[in-house]
Design a protein around this motif. Sequence first.
Motif, short mmCIF file in Angstrom:
data_model
loop_
_atom_site.label_atom_id
_atom_site.label_comp_id
_atom_site.label_asym_id
_atom_site.label_seq_id
_atom_site.Cartn_x
_atom_site.Cartn_y
_atom_site.Cartn_z
N ALA A 94 0.85 -1.19 0.00
CA ALA A 94 0.00 0.00 0.00
C ALA A 94 0.89 1.24 0.00
CB ALA A 94 -0.89 0.01 1.23
N SER A 95 0.58 2.15 -0.85
CA SER A 95 1.37 3.38 -0.96
C SER A 95 0.73 4.47 -0.12
CB SER A 95 1.45 3.83 -2.41
OG SER A 95 2.05 5.09 -2.50
N ASP A 96 1.58 5.25 0.54
CA ASP A 96 1.03 6.36 1.31
C ASP A 96 1.50 7.69 0.73
OD1 ASP A 96 3.24 6.57 4.21
OD2 ASP A 96 3.66 6.38 2.10
N SER A 97 1.84 7.69 -0.54
CA SER A 97 2.30 8.93 -1.18
C SER A 97 1.12 9.73 -1.69
CB SER A 97 3.28 8.62 -2.31
OG SER A 97 2.65 7.80 -3.26
N SER A 98 0.61 10.59 -0.85
CA SER A 98 -0.51 11.44 -1.23
C SER A 98 -0.06 12.89 -1.21
CB SER A 98 -1.68 11.24 -0.26
OG SER A 98 -1.28 11.53 1.05
N GLY A 99 -0.80 13.73 -1.85
CA GLY A 99 -0.48 15.16 -1.85
C GLY A 99 -1.19 15.83 -0.70
N GLY A 100 -1.74 16.98 -0.97
CA GLY A 100 -2.55 17.66 0.03
C GLY A 100 -1.78 18.00 1.28
N GLU A 101 -2.28 17.54 2.42
CA GLU A 101 -1.67 17.94 3.69
C GLU A 101 -0.27 17.38 3.86
OE1 GLU A 101 -3.50 13.97 5.05
OE2 GLU A 101 -4.32 15.63 3.90
N ASP A 102 0.10 16.39 3.07
CA ASP A 102 1.43 15.82 3.20
C ASP A 102 2.47 16.50 2.30
OD1 ASP A 102 0.88 14.02 5.19
OD2 ASP A 102 0.44 12.37 3.84
N ALA A 103 2.04 17.49 1.52
CA ALA A 103 2.98 18.16 0.62
C ALA A 103 4.06 18.88 1.44
CB ALA A 103 2.24 19.16 -0.25
N LEU A 104 5.29 18.80 0.95
CA LEU A 104 6.41 19.42 1.64
C LEU A 104 6.76 20.76 1.02
CD1 LEU A 104 9.03 16.57 2.15
CD2 LEU A 104 7.81 17.83 3.91
N ASP A 105 7.18 21.70 1.86
CA ASP A 105 7.71 22.94 1.29
C ASP A 105 9.12 22.64 0.79
OD1 ASP A 105 9.83 23.91 3.29
OD2 ASP A 105 8.11 23.55 4.59
N PRO A 106 9.61 23.43 -0.16
CA PRO A 106 10.91 23.14 -0.77
C PRO A 106 12.05 23.07 0.24
CG PRO A 106 9.74 24.77 -2.07
CD PRO A 106 8.93 24.55 -0.81
N GLY A 107 11.98 23.81 1.32
CA GLY A 107 13.04 23.79 2.32
C GLY A 107 13.16 22.47 3.06
N ALA A 108 12.08 21.72 3.14
CA ALA A 108 12.09 20.44 3.84
C ALA A 108 12.47 19.28 2.93
CB ALA A 108 10.72 20.18 4.47
N ARG A 109 12.49 19.51 1.62
CA ARG A 109 12.75 18.43 0.65
C ARG A 109 14.12 17.79 0.84
NH1 ARG A 109 9.97 14.98 -2.12
NH2 ARG A 109 8.35 16.54 -2.13
N PRO A 110 15.23 18.55 1.01
CA PRO A 110 16.54 17.89 1.19
C PRO A 110 16.57 16.98 2.42
CG PRO A 110 16.85 20.20 0.65
CD PRO A 110 15.37 20.01 0.91
N LEU A 111 15.95 17.40 3.50
CA LEU A 111 15.91 16.57 4.70
C LEU A 111 15.08 15.32 4.44
CD1 LEU A 111 16.39 15.80 7.60
CD2 LEU A 111 14.62 17.45 8.29
N PHE A 112 13.95 15.45 3.76
CA PHE A 112 13.13 14.30 3.43
C PHE A 112 13.93 13.28 2.63
CE2 PHE A 112 10.22 12.33 0.27
CZ PHE A 112 9.49 11.52 1.13
N GLU A 113 14.67 13.75 1.63
CA GLU A 113 15.48 12.85 0.80
C GLU A 113 16.57 12.18 1.63
OE1 GLU A 113 14.64 11.85 -2.11
OE2 GLU A 113 13.01 13.29 -2.37
N ALA A 114 17.18 12.92 2.55
CA ALA A 114 18.19 12.34 3.43
C ALA A 114 17.58 11.27 4.34
CB ALA A 114 18.86 13.43 4.26
N LEU A 115 16.38 11.53 4.83
CA LEU A 115 15.68 10.55 5.67
C LEU A 115 15.33 9.31 4.87
CD1 LEU A 115 13.37 13.02 7.61
CD2 LEU A 115 15.20 11.64 8.62
N ARG A 116 14.97 9.48 3.60
CA ARG A 116 14.69 8.33 2.73
C ARG A 116 15.94 7.48 2.55
NH1 ARG A 116 12.42 9.35 -2.72
NH2 ARG A 116 11.74 7.21 -2.55
N GLY A 117 17.10 8.14 2.41
CA GLY A 117 18.36 7.41 2.30
C GLY A 117 18.66 6.62 3.56
N PHE A 118 18.45 7.25 4.70
CA PHE A 118 18.64 6.58 5.99
C PHE A 118 17.73 5.34 6.07
CE2 PHE A 118 16.74 5.87 10.15
CZ PHE A 118 17.86 5.65 10.95
N ARG A 119 16.47 5.52 5.71
CA ARG A 119 15.49 4.43 5.77
C ARG A 119 15.91 3.28 4.84
NH1 ARG A 119 9.57 5.50 3.50
NH2 ARG A 119 10.83 5.74 1.62
#
Length: 85
Positions: free
Chosen positions: A1-26
Motif C-alpha cells: 500500500a502506498s502512502d504517497s498522497s499530496g494535500g496535507e502531506d505536501a512538503l515545502d521546498p526547504g524540507a525536501r533535502p531533509l526528506f530525501e536524506a531521511l529516505r536514504g537513511f530508511r
Amino acid sequence: ASDSSGGEDALDPGARPLFEALRGFRLERARAAGVPPYVILHDRSLRDIARRRPADLDALRLCYGVGPAKAERWGESLLAVVRRH
C-alpha cells in the motif's frame, strides 16, 4: 500500500533535502534488515519528521508513525540526520 498522497502531506521546498536524506537513511536500514523500506518508516512519517525537524526524542515521538519502539531503535540516528540538514 502506498502512502504517497499530496494535500496535507505536501512538503515545502526547504524540507525536501531533509526528506530525501531521511529516505536514504530508511533505505540503508531496510537493506541491512532485509525488509521493505516502509517497514522501517512510511513516507508520511518521513515527511512529518522533515516538516517538524524534531530536536530531541520527545519531539520525535510526536511525529506521525514514530512510537516508543521506533524512537528507541532509530531515534538518535534519525535526529542526527535532522541535525545535518
